[in-house]
Design a protein around this motif. Sequence first.
Motif, mmCIF file in Angstrom:
data_model
loop_
_atom_site.group_PDB
_atom_site.id
_atom_site.type_symbol
_atom_site.label_atom_id
_atom_site.label_comp_id
_atom_site.label_asym_id
_atom_site.label_seq_id
_atom_site.Cartn_x
_atom_site.Cartn_y
_atom_site.Cartn_z
ATOM 1 N N TYR A 188 0.814 -1.206 0.000
ATOM 2 C CA TYR A 188 0.000 0.000 0.000
ATOM 3 C C TYR A 188 0.854 1.265 0.000
ATOM 4 O O TYR A 188 0.318 2.375 0.060
ATOM 5 C CB TYR A 188 -0.928 0.024 1.217
ATOM 6 C CG TYR A 188 -1.951 -1.085 1.218
ATOM 7 C CD1 TYR A 188 -2.816 -1.251 0.144
ATOM 8 C CD2 TYR A 188 -2.061 -1.971 2.287
ATOM 9 C CE1 TYR A 188 -3.764 -2.265 0.133
ATOM 10 C CE2 TYR A 188 -3.000 -2.992 2.279
ATOM 11 C CZ TYR A 188 -3.844 -3.132 1.207
ATOM 12 O OH TYR A 188 -4.777 -4.130 1.187
ATOM 13 N N GLY A 189 2.173 1.096 -0.047
ATOM 14 C CA GLY A 189 3.062 2.246 -0.055
ATOM 15 C C GLY A 189 3.245 2.884 1.299
ATOM 16 O O GLY A 189 3.601 4.066 1.399
ATOM 17 N N PHE A 190 3.043 2.109 2.370
ATOM 18 C CA PHE A 190 3.118 2.648 3.725
ATOM 19 C C PHE A 190 4.421 2.287 4.441
ATOM 20 O O PHE A 190 4.541 2.529 5.642
ATOM 21 C CB PHE A 190 1.934 2.152 4.570
ATOM 22 C CG PHE A 190 0.599 2.643 4.090
ATOM 23 C CD1 PHE A 190 0.488 3.810 3.364
ATOM 24 C CD2 PHE A 190 -0.561 1.927 4.373
ATOM 25 C CE1 PHE A 190 -0.745 4.262 2.916
ATOM 26 C CE2 PHE A 190 -1.798 2.372 3.932
ATOM 27 C CZ PHE A 190 -1.887 3.547 3.204
ATOM 28 N N HIS A 191 5.361 1.701 3.758
ATOM 29 C CA HIS A 191 6.615 1.284 4.388
ATOM 30 C C HIS A 191 7.730 2.249 4.003
ATOM 31 O O HIS A 191 7.999 2.455 2.819
ATOM 32 C CB HIS A 191 6.977 -0.139 3.965
ATOM 33 C CG HIS A 191 8.214 -0.663 4.639
ATOM 34 N ND1 HIS A 191 9.008 -1.643 4.091
ATOM 35 C CD2 HIS A 191 8.808 -0.323 5.812
ATOM 36 C CE1 HIS A 191 10.021 -1.893 4.897
ATOM 37 N NE2 HIS A 191 9.914 -1.101 5.948
ATOM 38 N N MET B 240 16.449 5.479 5.541
ATOM 39 C CA MET B 240 16.703 6.908 5.375
ATOM 40 C C MET B 240 15.407 7.707 5.421
ATOM 41 O O MET B 240 15.340 8.772 6.048
ATOM 42 C CB MET B 240 17.429 7.155 4.053
ATOM 43 C CG MET B 240 17.790 8.616 3.802
ATOM 44 S SD MET B 240 18.670 8.855 2.236
ATOM 45 C CE MET B 240 20.219 8.037 2.619
ATOM 46 N N GLU B 241 14.363 7.206 4.781
ATOM 47 C CA GLU B 241 13.085 7.917 4.758
ATOM 48 C C GLU B 241 12.502 8.068 6.153
ATOM 49 O O GLU B 241 11.999 9.141 6.517
ATOM 50 C CB GLU B 241 12.092 7.170 3.862
ATOM 51 C CG GLU B 241 12.417 7.242 2.374
ATOM 52 C CD GLU B 241 11.529 6.354 1.545
ATOM 53 O OE1 GLU B 241 11.388 6.621 0.330
ATOM 54 O OE2 GLU B 241 10.982 5.368 2.098
ATOM 55 N N PHE B 242 12.559 7.004 6.950
ATOM 56 C CA PHE B 242 11.986 7.070 8.292
ATOM 57 C C PHE B 242 12.736 8.082 9.156
ATOM 58 O O PHE B 242 12.112 8.920 9.828
ATOM 59 C CB PHE B 242 12.021 5.685 8.945
ATOM 60 C CG PHE B 242 11.383 5.644 10.309
ATOM 61 C CD1 PHE B 242 10.017 5.490 10.436
ATOM 62 C CD2 PHE B 242 12.145 5.770 11.460
ATOM 63 C CE1 PHE B 242 9.416 5.461 11.689
ATOM 64 C CE2 PHE B 242 11.561 5.739 12.713
ATOM 65 C CZ PHE B 242 10.193 5.583 12.824
ATOM 66 N N ARG B 243 14.045 8.023 9.139
ATOM 67 C CA ARG B 243 14.830 8.939 9.977
ATOM 68 C C ARG B 243 14.723 10.379 9.490
ATOM 69 O O ARG B 243 14.676 11.315 10.297
ATOM 70 C CB ARG B 243 16.282 8.467 10.025
ATOM 71 C CG ARG B 243 16.437 7.177 10.823
ATOM 72 C CD ARG B 243 17.820 6.596 10.743
ATOM 73 N NE ARG B 243 17.918 5.378 11.556
ATOM 74 C CZ ARG B 243 18.915 4.508 11.485
ATOM 75 N NH1 ARG B 243 19.917 4.714 10.631
ATOM 76 N NH2 ARG B 243 18.926 3.432 12.256
ATOM 77 N N PHE C 158 0.740 10.095 3.571
ATOM 78 C CA PHE C 158 1.916 9.446 2.982
ATOM 79 C C PHE C 158 2.284 10.097 1.647
ATOM 80 O O PHE C 158 3.466 10.165 1.308
ATOM 81 C CB PHE C 158 1.663 7.949 2.805
ATOM 82 C CG PHE C 158 2.100 7.134 3.986
ATOM 83 C CD1 PHE C 158 3.401 6.676 4.099
ATOM 84 C CD2 PHE C 158 1.211 6.849 5.005
ATOM 85 C CE1 PHE C 158 3.810 5.937 5.194
ATOM 86 C CE2 PHE C 158 1.613 6.105 6.110
ATOM 87 C CZ PHE C 158 2.911 5.654 6.204
ATOM 88 N N SER C 159 1.302 10.574 0.905
ATOM 89 C CA SER C 159 1.609 11.262 -0.351
ATOM 90 C C SER C 159 2.408 12.532 -0.077
ATOM 91 O O SER C 159 3.401 12.824 -0.761
ATOM 92 C CB SER C 159 0.317 11.600 -1.097
ATOM 93 O OG SER C 159 -0.355 10.432 -1.497
ATOM 94 N N ILE C 160 1.967 13.311 0.919
ATOM 95 C CA ILE C 160 2.696 14.529 1.280
ATOM 96 C C ILE C 160 4.079 14.186 1.820
ATOM 97 O O ILE C 160 5.084 14.823 1.458
ATOM 98 C CB ILE C 160 1.901 15.343 2.321
ATOM 99 C CG1 ILE C 160 0.610 15.868 1.703
ATOM 100 C CG2 ILE C 160 2.743 16.497 2.867
ATOM 101 C CD1 ILE C 160 -0.294 16.584 2.682
#
Length: 663
Positions: free
Chosen positions: A424-427, A431-434, A627-629
Amino acid sequence: AEELHRSEAVVSTQSTGLIGKTVVRFLKEDIVESTGALQVCSGQDSGVEAAIHSLEEYYQDQDCEAIILVDATNAFNCLNRKAALNNCQIVCPELSTYLLNTYRQPSKLYVGKLNLLSQEGTTQGDPAAMAFYALGTKPLISKLSGIESLLQVWFADDAAAGGSLGSIMQWWSKISNIGPNFGYFPNASKTVLIVKETHLNRAKMIFAGTGIEITSSGKRYLGAVVGTNDFREDYISALVEGWCDELQQLTNIAKDDPHIAYTAYTYGLSKKWNYYQRTVSGTSHLYQPLEDVICQQFIPAILGRSVNQSERQIMKLPCRLGGLNITNPVETADNNYADSKYITESLCTLIKEQQLNLDEGVLNAARGQVRERSSSRAREHDHQALIKQKEMIDSLPLVAKRCIQLASQKGASLWLTTLPIEQYGFHLNKMEFRDSICLRYGWEVKNVAEYCECGQKNSIDHSLICKLGGFVHMRHNEIRDTEAEFISEICKDVKVEPPLQPCNASLLPSTANTAIDARLDFCGRGFWRPIQQAFFDVRIVHANSPSYLNTPVENLYVQHENAKKTSYNQRVIEVEHGSFTPLVFSTAGGMGKEALKYHKRLASRIAAKRNENYNDVITYIRRKIRFSILRTTLIAVRGTRKPVKKYRTKGIGDIDMNLISYE
């Protein structure tokens, strides 16, 4: 033929499961009322916690000499099905018809090519199995009641009783004699008698030859523990040591996948000690080793940086208030226990009074008190969290204060409370999380260029507003297309970037956009009113920009909404005969009032069309937008803005072949 027969059995089992869930849910109140207060497995709110608190309180009473914890042999499979079905017809006739239809005939069990008949007990996986067992044991519990100076409480086959040694022995003899008639076979070798030290020798004499384990320390009961203070402390200390080991393993995972590790902690590991904190008192100091691992190892692993004491305080706040919901177990232990005691007080009282039967009035009063107290405690905790947040915000610098305010906007923290499902593109990757955490709190993002390709000094604020590279347009278009996709579920004639009809500028306000090629972001028919064309325009603002820092967030949304309305509202109404709604979002994930109203309307329409729950729909919409933003914001921070040079070989007509070496 045999395979077909088996597939039919599987389909039949699945159908029975769905019907069983529906029947049990519909008849829940009747089931609870029929089973009474002493069998807490039938669906009483906070029933397990009430059983533990009742038994623990009774054990502390000076008149109580011991507690017995009984274990039965293969209880669910040994239940006397014929007797239980007969008893259910008397105890709970509302459910008996369903149980008779599902259990009157033996079910077939396939083991290889062998076909066995299940003629006793409950069926594993049956949604009605727990209710069936609770109702089937109600007559047994009734026959065991009435013994002077004795309290008994059951959770399914886990029976417990407390009182004087004589009354417990009488109760044990009775359950051993009549229990098998109901399919309940007490297992003496796994039964434990917890005796106060002063009565230990007498207990050994009275229970000699029974095979029951006798101890003066304590024992595990329904996942919690009953016994002396030393035993409780040793028990919790051992658990804390195990949780520290698990948390260190999760810390190792966090180094490579912090999003997965964070979700596993908040939804899984932290729930383990939450239950023990609610059921075992006086152990808050024992959780300090756990807090040390959380603060010194786990948090730095998921964030990629260490945190100071002030930042640790922010981490403890709920996500919706700008925190990460990583609480301090030392601080939550006593509060959780006090909450559980307060919430379960009414059910504990019924257990202490040994209420075998509950009329509708008593049941509703007890259930109402449990739910009202649960809600009141939740509101109280929210209020306390808001007070703590305000105290923290007041002591923070202006930029950090603004970050917490933006993170507290509705929907801004949904990315933290969403399961990281990749399809669903939620992971988010490491690098993205931090980077997302850094954006949330205004921390410096590591390993980015000092200067932007446009020549200005680089920063988060500049990255999110710099138009070089097209990332601002990409962020806008992503939200536009997502919203258009949502609205197409319920509207006809949906268009992206619909051109507006030519207009007479003299008939519109001077502030209106009267350009011939004017366009809005998307439109659809029948959103607000039947057939009417509804136009929408998206704007995403960076609310943390230095020029906006002194403007309250809500005022900022209104300012941009009014700017959009000034440009397009009158033209859409007068020329298009439609409606206009500006959708203003922030790069932090919040949104203005107009966007909130729009999404509520959108969710209610989709929920009605699909016959789905409104809360599920609105949460999914906000999650998808968030998540899009977030993803387009992260791209703007790290994406390359420098145009890629295109290389091509010369055409054959441009080549001097004498210059090409053949050797």
